[in-house]
Design an enzyme around this catalytic site. Sequence first.
Site, short mmCIF file in Angstrom:
data_model
loop_
_atom_site.label_atom_id
_atom_site.label_comp_id
_atom_site.label_asym_id
_atom_site.label_seq_id
_atom_site.Cartn_x
_atom_site.Cartn_y
_atom_site.Cartn_z
CB CYS A 2 -9.43 -23.22 19.12
SG CYS A 2 -9.49 -21.44 18.86
CG ASP B 67 -2.17 0.84 0.98
OD1 ASP B 67 -2.21 1.56 -0.04
OD2 ASP B 67 -3.09 0.81 1.82
CG ASP C 262 -5.56 5.65 -2.75
OD1 ASP C 262 -4.47 5.37 -2.23
OD2 ASP C 262 -6.62 5.08 -2.42
CB CYS D 173 -12.29 -22.17 16.59
SG CYS D 173 -10.92 -22.31 15.43
CB CYS E 257 -7.66 -23.14 14.48
SG CYS E 257 -7.31 -22.07 15.89
#
Lengths: 495, 495
Positions: B251, B53, B88, B246, B248
């Site tokens: 977790c 960015d 921008d 979860c 994962c």
Amino acid sequence: VDPTFRDQYVKPSELLEMGFNSIITNAYLLKKHVNIVSDVHNYLRFSGVIMTDSGAYQILKYGGVEVSNEEIIQYQCKIKTDIGVILDIPTQYNVSFDEAYSSALETYSRAQEAIKVINSEQCQDILWVLPVQGGVYIDIVKEFAQKSVDVFYNGFSIFALGSPTTLLEQYLFDKVIDMIFAVRSNVPFSAPLHLFGAGHPLIIPFAVALGVDMFDSASYILYAKDDRYITRKGTYRLKELEYTLCSCPICSKYSPKELREIPKNERVKLLSMHNLYVIREEINEIKQAIKEGRFWEYLEAKAYMHPAAKKAFETLFKYLEYLYKHTPYSKPNVKAVLLVSQNSIYNPKVLIPRRKILSRISTVNKSIIIFIPYISKDKVFMNNFVSNILKYVSTDTGSAKVYLYYPIIGIIPYELLTLFPYSQFEIGVEITDKIIEDLTYIIFESISLLKKDTSITLIWCKEISWQQELINRIIKAMNNSKLQRHIKTMAIECT
Amino acid sequence: VDPTFRDQYVKPSELLEMGFNSIITNAYLLKKHVNIVSDVHNYLRFSGVIMTDSGAYQILKYGGVEVSNEEIIQYQCKIKTDIGVILDIPTQYNVSFDEAYSSALETYSRAQEAIKVINSEQCQDILWVLPVQGGVYIDIVKEFAQKSVDVFYNGFSIFALGSPTTLLEQYLFDKVIDMIFAVRSNVPFSAPLHLFGAGHPLIIPFAVALGVDMFDSASYILYAKDDRYITRKGTYRLKELEYTLCSCPICSKYSPKELREIPKNERVKLLSMHNLYVIREEINEIKQAIKEGRFWEYLEAKAYMHPAAKKAFETLFKYLEYLYKHTPYSKPNVKAVLLVSQNSIYNPKVLIPRRKILSRISTVNKSIIIFIPYISKDKVFMNNFVSNILKYVSTDTGSAKVYLYYPIIGIIPYELLTLFPYSQFEIGVEITDKIIEDLTYIIFESISLLKKDTSITLIWCKEISWQQELINRIIKAMNNSKLQRHIKTMAIECT
């Protein structure tokens, strides 16, 4: 593979590590194939709770077993199971009423017959399960649930609903919901209820909603053997999956393609573990939702994941009064009410306060009642809005009682506006015909409960088309019912 | 903490291992704080795709940056980024139309100004992003999306929608959906579209539905720093969680309580990883749903998970024609259509064939048309049912053309009954007023498209109340419209 579970793909000790602290095995198969004579915990190398089924599933599947009710009960005592089951006679799928009745009656007789044995000294530390049969014949299930209550108090600790396996396999969840209710509503609420053979994330939450406390299922491994991958919203064949839909230790390590290439035995183990992780997630999310008072929202979201879940959800609607009766009235300790569809009307957190407010409206002693649309969640704005209307409507503000109205939420006494749930809800619902009809009903019902000489004013916002429609319908309902009340309506500009 | 990402809580190499093969970092911060002068891939130790960015976010947040558009472009070329962004000017949240217009215009001018630099030799291997600004002012977004197309073809490769971060943080998804459509529908469909700052599982699927190809977000780490735990349906504070939601690797290892007790820095890392796993799941499930032709079903289910998602879903309805236009017509390679709510009417897999059938009905040359209720998915049963009706209705069966009708699905030429999707759908929908109205419309519309001298018979099942209601409405619509057709209705017993 060892039918007694010890050397299954996922070992009992591994299940414990994953967070499953109770397992079920089969006393009949243990007796037939291994015939252990001491503590089943040692044999299975499992320190958690062990439940033993009695061989009823084998009756269902093979038509009979080579053991009597008393024998299998005594065997369960001998191996020191924690939760034992009598040898019930499952109601087969697709049988006649008479056949279903016979199996339910025979199961009931066997429960009676078991009383003596389960109360004997070596059986006393065991929690005994009393299964209720009857299949899809709700009247039979109900009859034997009622009859079983007396037997239950003679030594049993847990009720169970038998035989739903085939229905569950065919995703006929609506039938299973009816069966669960037939048992749950006819036995004491304090008695735990077990649902045999239910292990799919699509049915578990709806069963829990009706008060099922325990489940068992071999689906995780049966599916795995068939290369099927359980998700929270349905089941995939492994070959259909291009992307992993899960983050469990298995799915974080292997892509579906990699899983497919692993040799069968190892793959069954990995898929079994994945399936178990998904079931654990489901159970945990149910517990969390109950804890935070958002279980209705959970069911509502679940319903839209699969047509079978939707049917289960809609079947629950038959039993709403039962659900309300057992919903805690206290404020949940977290979280706004989420309104996501017209079914949110039935959310107990919405409906119970709606009823309380309606039930008290007849005691209101004010001579002026004003219904004002609730158009903003900004309290300062609403206070100004209401004050302005009051000035305009009534010179004697003190004698007016104000109700705000809002779709789904219903009517809100103005003074309760800052309290739960009126200040804490989020809405993402299109205003449908059903929702307007519902609000029409509440306001009409409120008006009819007010004293006859009360002066009533209905305020609505010109620029909000559903409010105009609402007022039209209320007036129409008033005319149709010939209810005599002093009503003024007033359209204002709200923006 | 290193603002350039290299030594963040989750290292770039760890992201790659988790399956994220592209990352975004910030060229402005790299230049300001580290000022590396060679390949950013080496600096970040990341072999995947790197997007940089430009500092626009810092303009949004701090009001300005100490670098020019040309400088930051050249810097991105120097460090060999893969995807670069011009400097921008983001449209701030809550600004006036004029201020929004200025930022969009200045961004556009800078894109024009950038053409020369991005086409210079050292910048050529980079894919350049052309951001469109304008904030919630849809007309501005649209105007500059259109204007930017010419500029785009002078060296850019990816469009982007800027500035939705604040809207996303406030869950104002409906506004973001409108903004996305304003860009997507005004730039070439072949150009990829990036959505800045979107990383929540509640918005991603709806953005994808409108044709967003790429996302970036720091939410996973910002939430983690704030002890927030992302789920597929919303965000929890870690302190609210009693159960892990979860599976994962984080977790499966730690309970919420254990996570809370881990020291802050380590906890932020673990929560970041959890949040990333959840986002990965969301992305994967979207990809899988698209692949199997069930993306509408996915969106429909997602909508009921949170009021903000519901609003995003309902906002999509404004753009249905656009969605249909870009929906592949070919049969998806798997899976039945799942009908779960009245919104399933708009499922492209239902609606596109409905339209095809309607569009061809005027070419039907038969002199007898019979509409028969589709009451069973059992093909043998339906064939017998239809044959029996035909015998009864017409002596000259050969001259009759039969359409079956079914809620949501619409009308089905009898000869297509065994084809997708007519033989492959599952329904879990209550027959609402809207659904009957929809079916009334389709049948009435079909009748009006048939030749004037065609003899039309409407069959309905006496015992199915919605069919009776349907026929009443069709007749009423016929009378109201004064449409002249030869119509017979016939109630039969269907069970």
